[in-house]
Scaffold this motif. Structure first.
Motif, PDB file in Angstrom:
ATOM      1  N   GLY A   1       0.788  -1.316   0.002  1.00 33.90           N
ATOM      2  CA  GLY A   1      -0.005  -0.114   0.052  1.00 33.90           C
ATOM      3  C   GLY A   1       0.764   1.418   0.025  1.00 33.90           C
ATOM      4  N   TYR A   2       0.182   2.227   0.143  1.00 31.59           N
ATOM      5  CA  TYR A   2       1.055   3.683   0.069  1.00 31.59           C
ATOM      6  C   TYR A   2       1.430   3.957   1.423  1.00 31.59           C
ATOM      7  N   ILE A   3       2.612   5.055   1.398  1.00 34.36           N
ATOM      8  CA  ILE A   3       3.087   5.625   2.469  1.00 34.36           C
ATOM      9  C   ILE A   3       2.376   6.893   2.527  1.00 34.36           C
ATOM     10  N   ALA A   4       2.072   7.688   3.804  1.00 29.94           N
ATOM     11  CA  ALA A   4       1.720   8.914   3.653  1.00 29.94           C
ATOM     12  C   ALA A   4       2.014   9.510   5.100  1.00 29.94           C
ATOM     13  N   LEU A   5       1.917  11.054   4.910  1.00 30.91           N
ATOM     14  CA  LEU A   5       2.308  11.787   6.052  1.00 30.91           C
ATOM     15  C   LEU A   5       0.968  12.324   6.498  1.00 30.91           C
ATOM     16  N   GLN A   6       0.851  12.240   7.833  1.00 29.47           N
ATOM     17  CA  GLN A   6      -0.575  12.796   8.143  1.00 29.47           C
ATOM     18  C   GLN A   6      -0.502  14.084   9.062  1.00 29.47           C
ATOM     19  N   VAL A   7      -1.482  14.953   8.686  1.00 31.81           N
ATOM     20  CA  VAL A   7      -1.764  16.073   9.580  1.00 31.81           C
ATOM     21  C   VAL A   7      -3.121  15.759  10.158  1.00 31.81           C
ATOM     22  N   HIS A   8      -3.209  15.674  11.341  1.00 30.36           N
ATOM     23  CA  HIS A   8      -4.496  15.060  12.117  1.00 30.36           C
ATOM     24  C   HIS A   8      -5.314  16.355  12.197  1.00 30.36           C
ATOM     25  N   SER A   9      -6.657  16.086  12.073  1.00 27.53           N
ATOM     26  CA  SER A   9      -7.897  16.959  12.208  1.00 27.53           C
ATOM     27  C   SER A   9      -7.781  17.614  13.657  1.00 27.53           C
ATOM     28  N   ILE A  10      -8.033  18.831  13.723  1.00 26.57           N
ATOM     29  CA  ILE A  10      -8.303  19.481  15.027  1.00 26.57           C
ATOM     30  C   ILE A  10      -9.417  20.103  15.223  1.00 26.57           C
ATOM     31  N   GLY A  11     -10.451  19.965  14.641  1.00 25.58           N
ATOM     32  CA  GLY A  11     -11.809  20.310  15.124  1.00 25.58           C
ATOM     33  C   GLY A  11     -11.975  21.820  14.882  1.00 25.58           C
ATOM     34  N   ALA A  12     -12.675  22.426  15.803  1.00 25.40           N
ATOM     35  CA  ALA A  12     -12.989  23.870  15.573  1.00 25.40           C
ATOM     36  C   ALA A  12     -12.293  24.493  17.054  1.00 25.40           C
ATOM     37  N   SER A  13     -12.177  23.790  18.098  1.00 26.47           N
ATOM     38  CA  SER A  13     -11.843  24.483  19.527  1.00 26.47           C
ATOM     39  C   SER A  13     -10.463  24.828  19.520  1.00 26.47           C
ATOM     40  N   LYS A  14      -9.449  24.292  18.729  1.00 27.77           N
ATOM     41  CA  LYS A  14      -8.091  24.581  18.706  1.00 27.77           C
ATOM     42  C   LYS A  14      -7.367  25.799  17.802  1.00 27.77           C
ATOM     43  N   VAL A  15      -6.381  26.117  18.036  1.00 31.82           N
ATOM     44  CA  VAL A  15      -5.891  27.176  17.249  1.00 31.82           C
ATOM     45  C   VAL A  15      -5.173  26.426  16.104  1.00 31.82           C
ATOM     46  N   ASP A  16      -5.249  26.819  14.990  1.00 33.65           N
ATOM     47  CA  ASP A  16      -4.686  26.067  13.767  1.00 33.65           C
ATOM     48  C   ASP A  16      -3.193  26.972  13.554  1.00 33.65           C
ATOM     49  N   GLY A  17      -2.488  26.224  12.666  1.00 36.80           N
ATOM     50  CA  GLY A  17      -1.343  26.666  12.274  1.00 36.80           C
ATOM     51  C   GLY A  17      -0.060  25.953  13.013  1.00 36.80           C
ATOM     52  N   GLN A  18      -0.459  24.950  13.904  1.00 35.84           N
ATOM     53  CA  GLN A  18       0.588  24.015  14.364  1.00 35.84           C
ATOM     54  C   GLN A  18       1.268  23.523  13.337  1.00 35.84           C
ATOM     55  N   LYS A  19       2.665  22.954  13.478  1.00 33.71           N
ATOM     56  CA  LYS A  19       3.448  22.357  12.472  1.00 33.71           C
ATOM     57  C   LYS A  19       3.961  21.184  13.007  1.00 33.71           C
ATOM     58  N   ILE A  20       4.237  20.136  11.818  1.00 32.27           N
ATOM     59  CA  ILE A  20       4.566  18.882  11.882  1.00 32.27           C
ATOM     60  C   ILE A  20       5.792  18.751  10.808  1.00 32.27           C
ATOM     61  N   TYR A  21       6.972  18.557  10.778  1.00 32.29           N
ATOM     62  CA  TYR A  21       8.111  18.600  10.098  1.00 32.29           C
ATOM     63  C   TYR A  21       8.687  17.093   9.920  1.00 32.29           C
ATOM     64  N   TRP A  22       8.776  16.889   8.647  1.00 32.51           N
ATOM     65  CA  TRP A  22       9.375  15.716   8.199  1.00 32.51           C
ATOM     66  C   TRP A  22      10.597  15.754   7.118  1.00 32.51           C
ATOM     67  N   LYS A  23      11.606  15.077   7.368  1.00 30.43           N
ATOM     68  CA  LYS A  23      12.763  15.072   6.335  1.00 30.43           C
ATOM     69  C   LYS A  23      13.833  13.838   6.404  1.00 30.43           C
ATOM     70  N   ASN A  24      14.582  13.866   5.514  1.00 34.03           N
ATOM     71  CA  ASN A  24      15.500  12.641   5.603  1.00 34.03           C
ATOM     72  C   ASN A  24      14.574  11.582   5.339  1.00 34.03           C
ATOM     73  N   ILE A  25      13.633  11.540   4.291  1.00 36.39           N
ATOM     74  CA  ILE A  25      12.872  10.371   4.035  1.00 36.39           C
ATOM     75  C   ILE A  25      13.268   9.465   3.116  1.00 36.39           C
ATOM     76  N   ARG A  26      13.737   8.365   3.349  1.00 37.27           N
ATOM     77  CA  ARG A  26      14.159   7.337   2.234  1.00 37.27           C
ATOM     78  C   ARG A  26      13.521   5.921   2.768  1.00 37.27           C
ATOM     79  N   VAL A  27      13.455   4.988   1.604  1.00 40.35           N
ATOM     80  CA  VAL A  27      13.051   3.794   1.582  1.00 40.35           C
ATOM     81  C   VAL A  27      13.841   2.672   1.061  1.00 40.35           C
ATOM     82  N   ASN A  28      14.028   1.545   1.517  1.00 43.06           N
ATOM     83  CA  ASN A  28      14.853   0.371   0.935  1.00 43.06           C
ATOM     84  C   ASN A  28      13.922  -0.867   0.838  1.00 43.06           C
ATOM     85  N   THR A  29      13.765  -1.244  -0.430  1.00 45.65           N
ATOM     86  CA  THR A  29      12.829  -2.300  -1.137  1.00 45.65           C
ATOM     87  C   THR A  29      13.685  -3.744  -1.367  1.00 45.65           C
ATOM     88  N   SER A  30      15.203  -3.212  -1.284  1.00 48.19           N
ATOM     89  CA  SER A  30      15.862  -4.501  -1.954  1.00 48.19           C
ATOM     90  C   SER A  30      16.341  -5.217  -0.719  1.00 48.19           C
TER      91      SER A  30
END
Length: 453
Positions: free
Chosen positions: A184-213
């Motif tokens: 299946g797919y690989i995916a990066l998630q930003v979770h829902s926050i509804g209406a009660s929280k302040v938006d603009g919070q950040k999640i950082y992903w880097k150095n993303i690599r995969v090995n299938t061998s």
């Protein structure tokens, strides 16, 4: 010194210099080429060679999905979450249905949990939009301290065949054996926050690599395995010393609690399930209880069970059979019960006869995440350690803990139906017992690991 330690850690998990071959980058550090945003309206952008997910109010979970699907692989990346309340995750071997949710699309499948909250379940495995928690990290307390708040954390996911292993900063977190998805797919998630929280919070992903061998699973010790294949011992379980107590086909290893042979009635095997057959609901009056031929001292026991409406049963341990009791044999019990329909749930004290309680002694915590509907398979676990501490789990959630022979335990026994039995629950070793309470209950995937004394 830091370089030496880092190299040793890489080699320990099979990712030293000899294992660099076959790695492919999934992120070029500059663009989102190879990725697609789906299912929600959260934002994804690029800052300082990292993909940045930004929360947005009033939108469902949003995913950045790979163009390609992956089967057997090792995935590595670095992740940082800006605050301690923003939940996130990394999908793997997941599905995407573009027509679902009125055309907005839906991602479902395995998720590596990113959890900076005090719950600290980073590295646990959740089944997004399907079955819920498959590996809550209460099953592995040692990994709950691995996540570093406000810093980049190294994620590693290993998938080969039916086995998935997860790591947090080099610390083994979860082992799952499951066959619902093998690619299946690989995916990066930003979770829902509804209406009660302040938006603009950040999640950082880097150095993303995969090995299938030539994918190889890292050797992992002393991490509990959740195996969803019925009556199966996976390679991680075998290497850690687990054994099956029910092979799915025969009564081998079991006998009547009141004789040397297996009961001639009251029990049956059907479709890989060991069943208590229904009678009139009387305790141990049909086929009667069954016990393991072998006795156990310190052990880790796991079992799956399925109740019919209104049913009652239990799993007992440290059963010596010395009491010659007329009804069910004597020993501490993991209660198995339909709390809504069986009257026993209202008896005892403060709910100490309800599902997953230490029967008649300690009521289980009523954590809604732990309980599945009647007719569904549940996984029970009894961890009886060398120091006398016993923990009950239901579907991966710890609900009861006590110490056999402690003063607190003795006080509970003195106020219970077991007060007449001398040194109740304090035997050094004993049989494991499945109870016949006259109701139809099914068991499967009964496994035990003996712990050193």
């Amino acid at each position: 010194m830091k370089q030496i330690i880092g190299t040793a850690l890489l080699l320990a998990f099979g990712i030293g210099s000899h294992a660099q071959k076959g790695w492919q980058s999934l992120f070029d550090g500059k663009t989102l080429a190879g990725w697609n945003k789906v299912a929600g309206a959260a934002k994804y952008m690029i800052e300082d060679n990292a993909i940045v997910g930004v929360t947005v109010v009033n939108t469902p979970n949003t995913f950045l999905l790979t163009d390609k699907t992956y089967s057997d692989f090792i995935l590595e990346l670095d992740v940082k979450i800006e605050d301690n309340a923003t939940n996130s995750g990394i999908q793997f071997r997941s599905n995407y249905d573009a027509s679902a949710a009125n055309g907005k699309g839906k991602v479902s499948g395995y998720q590596y949990e990113l959890d900076p909250s005090p719950r600290a379940w980073t590295g646990g495995i959740y089944d997004e939009a399907r079955r819920g928690w498959l590996y809550p990290l209460d099953l592995n307390d040692a990994a709950r301290v691995a996540y570093k708040k406000g810093q980049y954390n190294r994620v590693r996911i290993e998938c080969k065949g039916a086995v998935t292993q997860t790591f947090v900063n080099g610390i083994p977190a979860a082992i799952l054996v499951d066959t619902m998805n093998t690619s299946g797919y690989i995916a990066l998630q930003v979770h829902s926050i509804g209406a009660s929280k302040v938006d603009g919070q950040k999640i950082y992903w880097k150095n993303i690599r995969v090995n299938t061998s030539d994918v190889k699973l890292s050797p992992v010790k002393n991490v509990y395995t959740v195996n969803n294949i019925p009556n199966n011992l996976s390679s991680p379980e075998k290497s850690q010393g687990w054994s099956l107590l029910f092979d799915g086909k025969t009564m081998k290893g079991w006998r009547s609690a009141k004789g040397n042979s297996f009961p001639s009635k009251g029990w049956g095997i059907e479709n890989g399930e060991l069943k208590v057959l229904p009678s009139d609901g009387a305790e141990s009056m049909n086929g009667g209880d069954i016990v393991t031929n072998k006795e156990y001292a310190a052990f880790d026991l796991t079992f799956q069970f399925k109740l019919t409406p209104g049913a009652n049963s239990g799993v007992k341990y440290y059963v010596t059979l010395k009491e010659k009791n007329e009804g069910s044999a004597i020993g501490p019990e993991y209660q198995i019960l339909d709390d809504k329909l069986h009257p026993d749930a209202k008896l005892g004290k403060d709910g100490n006869r309800t599902m997953a309680s230490l029967y008649d002694l300690i009521a289980s915590k009523k954590d809604p995440r732990a309980f599945k509907a009647i007719g569904q398979w549940n996984t029970g676990r009894i961890l009886a350690q060398e120091n006398g501490q016993v923990t009950y789990f239901l579907n991966g959630i710890p609900l009861v803990q006590f110490v056999r022979g402690s003063e607190d335990f003795k006080k509970l026994v003195a106020g219970s139906k077991y007060k007449e039995w001398q040194r109740f629950g304090e035997a050094e070793k004993g049989h494991i017992l499945l109870q016949d309470h006259g109701n139809e209950v099914s068991f499967r995937s009964i496994k035990v690991k003996e712990l050193s004394k």
